[in-house]
Design a protein around this motif. Structure first.
Motif, PDB file in Angstrom:
ATOM      1  N   THR A 166      -4.390  29.531 -71.196  1.00 18.47           N
ATOM      2  CA  THR A 166      -4.298  29.549 -72.651  1.00 18.47           C
ATOM      3  C   THR A 166      -5.055  28.395 -73.295  1.00 18.47           C
ATOM      4  OG1 THR A 166      -2.748  29.567 -74.531  1.00 18.47           O
ATOM      5  CG2 THR A 166      -2.157  28.196 -72.649  1.00 18.47           C
ATOM      6  N   VAL A 167      -5.469  28.600 -74.546  1.00 22.36           N
ATOM      7  CA  VAL A 167      -6.071  27.532 -75.350  1.00 22.36           C
ATOM      8  C   VAL A 167      -5.055  26.942 -76.318  1.00 22.36           C
ATOM      9  CG1 VAL A 167      -8.437  28.378 -75.214  1.00 22.36           C
ATOM     10  CG2 VAL A 167      -6.931  29.233 -77.030  1.00 22.36           C
ATOM     11  N   LEU A 168      -3.851  27.487 -76.347  1.00 27.41           N
ATOM     12  CA  LEU A 168      -2.821  26.949 -77.234  1.00 27.41           C
ATOM     13  C   LEU A 168      -2.260  25.655 -76.644  1.00 27.41           C
ATOM     14  CD1 LEU A 168      -0.791  30.142 -78.252  1.00 27.41           C
ATOM     15  CD2 LEU A 168      -2.924  29.243 -79.212  1.00 27.41           C
ATOM     16  N   ASP A 169      -1.803  24.791 -77.520  1.00 29.17           N
ATOM     17  CA  ASP A 169      -1.105  23.582 -77.079  1.00 29.17           C
ATOM     18  C   ASP A 169       0.361  23.962 -76.901  1.00 29.17           C
ATOM     19  OD1 ASP A 169       0.086  21.118 -76.707  1.00 29.17           O
ATOM     20  OD2 ASP A 169      -1.252  20.094 -78.120  1.00 29.17           O
ATOM     21  N   VAL A 170       0.702  24.398 -75.695  1.00 28.01           N
ATOM     22  CA  VAL A 170       2.027  24.960 -75.432  1.00 28.01           C
ATOM     23  C   VAL A 170       3.119  23.940 -75.710  1.00 28.01           C
ATOM     24  CG1 VAL A 170       3.501  25.983 -73.645  1.00 28.01           C
ATOM     25  CG2 VAL A 170       1.086  26.590 -73.764  1.00 28.01           C
ATOM     26  N   THR A 171       2.846  22.660 -75.488  1.00 32.89           N
ATOM     27  CA  THR A 171       3.876  21.638 -75.685  1.00 32.89           C
ATOM     28  C   THR A 171       4.326  21.538 -77.128  1.00 32.89           C
ATOM     29  OG1 THR A 171       2.256  19.858 -76.056  1.00 32.89           O
ATOM     30  CG2 THR A 171       2.940  20.294 -73.766  1.00 32.89           C
ATOM     31  N   ARG A 172       3.505  22.049 -78.060  1.00 32.03           N
ATOM     32  CA  ARG A 172       3.838  21.953 -79.479  1.00 32.03           C
ATOM     33  C   ARG A 172       4.308  23.278 -80.074  1.00 32.03           C
ATOM     34  NH1 ARG A 172       0.064  17.957 -78.559  1.00 32.03           N
ATOM     35  NH2 ARG A 172       0.458  16.007 -79.670  1.00 32.03           N
ATOM     36  N   LEU A 173       4.492  24.300 -79.224  1.00 35.78           N
ATOM     37  CA  LEU A 173       5.053  25.565 -79.688  1.00 35.78           C
ATOM     38  C   LEU A 173       6.567  25.454 -79.800  1.00 35.78           C
ATOM     39  CD1 LEU A 173       3.047  28.109 -77.483  1.00 35.78           C
ATOM     40  CD2 LEU A 173       2.601  27.482 -79.870  1.00 35.78           C
ATOM     41  N   ASP A 174       7.178  26.370 -80.554  1.00 33.12           N
ATOM     42  CA  ASP A 174       8.634  26.365 -80.613  1.00 33.12           C
ATOM     43  C   ASP A 174       9.210  26.847 -79.279  1.00 33.12           C
ATOM     44  OD1 ASP A 174       8.855  29.257 -80.560  1.00 33.12           O
ATOM     45  OD2 ASP A 174       8.421  29.279 -82.703  1.00 33.12           O
ATOM     46  N   GLU A 175      10.500  26.689 -79.110  1.00 32.66           N
ATOM     47  CA  GLU A 175      11.130  26.932 -77.815  1.00 32.66           C
ATOM     48  C   GLU A 175      10.919  28.357 -77.328  1.00 32.66           C
ATOM     49  OE1 GLU A 175      15.544  26.500 -75.671  1.00 32.66           O
ATOM     50  OE2 GLU A 175      15.228  25.850 -77.745  1.00 32.66           O
ATOM     51  N   ASP A 176      11.060  29.335 -78.220  1.00 30.99           N
ATOM     52  CA  ASP A 176      10.912  30.732 -77.810  1.00 30.99           C
ATOM     53  C   ASP A 176       9.498  31.028 -77.342  1.00 30.99           C
ATOM     54  OD1 ASP A 176      13.554  31.237 -78.339  1.00 30.99           O
ATOM     55  OD2 ASP A 176      13.192  32.076 -80.339  1.00 30.99           O
ATOM     56  N   ASP A 177       8.512  30.494 -78.066  1.00 31.80           N
ATOM     57  CA  ASP A 177       7.127  30.748 -77.671  1.00 31.80           C
ATOM     58  C   ASP A 177       6.749  29.988 -76.400  1.00 31.80           C
ATOM     59  OD1 ASP A 177       6.399  32.628 -79.579  1.00 31.80           O
ATOM     60  OD2 ASP A 177       5.840  31.118 -81.063  1.00 31.80           O
ATOM     61  N   ARG A 178       7.286  28.793 -76.219  1.00 35.95           N
ATOM     62  CA  ARG A 178       7.029  28.067 -74.971  1.00 35.95           C
ATOM     63  C   ARG A 178       7.547  28.861 -73.776  1.00 35.95           C
ATOM     64  NH1 ARG A 178       8.939  23.478 -77.608  1.00 35.95           N
ATOM     65  NH2 ARG A 178      10.839  23.519 -76.333  1.00 35.95           N
TER      66      ARG A 178
END
Length: 400
Positions: free
Chosen positions: A344-356
């Motif tokens: 992924t190119v998303l910054d997973v650490t900064r997603l909300d809990e459900d999306d992480r």
């Protein structure tokens, strides 16, 4: 090396404009509904094609967009088509709405003013990449993207091998790879140039053997090319006789390289997708004895993108598709080993809990690398080096 200060300034400029630009997104959604978007994308891997079929269904159901995957084997063909349309005066009714692109093809389109934009910062999901913390998201082979590309996935050279055949430690550098190939003739190879994976292998080798790596991060100069690349040709001349089929024939691409590994013809190979070996093990294409690793000192990595040609008649639809590709749903599915395994190119650490939680992956696959193993990523040379290396390789080795 890439100009980090320029990249930082660009990031701040883009992120500062996000709220205002996102306010017109509903207008884009309304215009996109009912459009047919022609996406020219490489079609050399069944898993990727299946993933794009899923994207088609999702954007049709959610946004009323008909997405057509125009299957190509070379991104340059789509670039040439847009260039030909511009030369013919077709500035409104182009046949290409979206392109999977990076590197020298992006450089060509940008230089020839063939791109619509900037548009990336207008996509609501672009903010989820947090480019202020991840500058590689807005840099393509040393060139600032300036919003003319939307990031889609990441890549990094990853080697993989059959641990039942290579019981000792595998080669951990390009020099060790040469020695290993000499001791194990026919058990390693790389894809035929101009395939992008084969071309990336040339760059990895060049970085390892040349004494002038700084020259690689500025446009190639014909006066310097011979001196900078001479060690590479010496290296390849020594390597080729020990390759699969003695270097007289090369696999066409990465999937064929993977098939040769699965068939047991090779004991060592490499990919540009760090999760590919693990995904292939899960799909029973490679044996469970497959293991992955990167070379000491790091390996080349980059981001791949989507771009919209300047004369696309369906720009709104293309933007909506690009935004969907950046959604946590689409990015998590793309990264799933059972689907594709593309990082992924998303910054997973900064997603909300459900999306992480969408990105959680089973860690019991023996071929799956830990993220820390990919920490040392070498930046891509200037895109002009890719073209120059491809031409020189073909002149030197094709027909010999």
């Amino acid at each position: 090396m890439p100009n980090r200060s320029l990249a930082t300034a660009l990031i701040l400029s883009l992120t500062a404009s996000l709220p205002a630009l996102a306010s017109d997104w509903q207008t884009v959604l309304d215009e996109a509904r009912g459009q047919t978007v022609y996406w020219h994308a490489w079609a050399g891997d069944t898993r990727i094609n299946d993933y794009l079929d899923w994207v088609k269904r999702r954007v049709r159901d959610e946004h009323g967009i008909e997405l057509v995957h125009v299957k190509i084997d070379d991104t340059g063909s789509a670039v040439s088509r847009v260039l030909a349309e511009k030369q013919a005066g077709n500035h409104e009714g182009g046949n290409v709405d979206l392109i999977w692109i990076n590197g020298e093809n992006f450089a060509t389109m940008k230089e020839s003013e063939l791109l619509f934009g900037p548009f990336a910062e207008r996509l609501p999901n672009f903010a989820l990449t947090h480019p202020e913390h991840n500058p590689e998201i807005v840099t393509d082979f040393t060139l600032p993207t300036e919003g003319f590309e939307s990031p889609w996935g990441k890549a990094q050279i990853t080697f993989y091998y059959d641990a039942e055949e290579i019981a000792e430690a595998p080669p951990s550098s390009m020099s060790e790879l040469l020695a290993w190939a000499e001791a194990n003739p026919g058990r390693f190879t790389y894809p035929r140039i101009p395939d992008f994976l084969g071309s990336t292998f040339l760059k990895q080798a060049l970085i390892a053997v040349t004494e002038d790596t700084e020259a690689l991060y500025v446009p190639v100069k014909p006066s310097d090319f011979e001196a900078v690349t001479a060690p590479l040709w010496d290296y390849l001349d020594a390597l080729h006789p020990h390759l699969w089929r003695s270097g007289r024939q090369f696999p066409a691409n990465g999937p064929e390289l993977r098939r040769l590994m699965g068939d047991g013809e090779l004991a060592l190979a490499f990919t540009f997708n760090p999760a590919e070996p693990a995904a292939a093990v899960a799909n029973f294409e490679l044996p469970e004895s497959t293991r992955s690793y990167v070379l000491d000192g790091g390996t080349l990595g980059n981001v791949h993108f989507v771009a919209i040609p300047y004369n696309s008649p369906h720009r709104a639809g293309a933007m909506v598709v690009a935004n969907f590709l950046l959604s946590p749903e689409a990015q998590a599915r793309k990264q799933d080993l059972s689907v594709w395994g593309d990082p992924t190119v998303l910054d997973v650490t900064r997603l909300d809990e459900d999306d992480r939680a969408r990105f959680a992956q089973a860690s019991d696959n023996p071929a799956l690398l830990e993220p820390e193993a990919l920490a040392e990523t070498l930046p891509e040379p200037h895109p002009s080096w890719m073209t120059a290396l491809q031409e020189a390789w073909q002149a030197r080795y094709v027909g010999r």
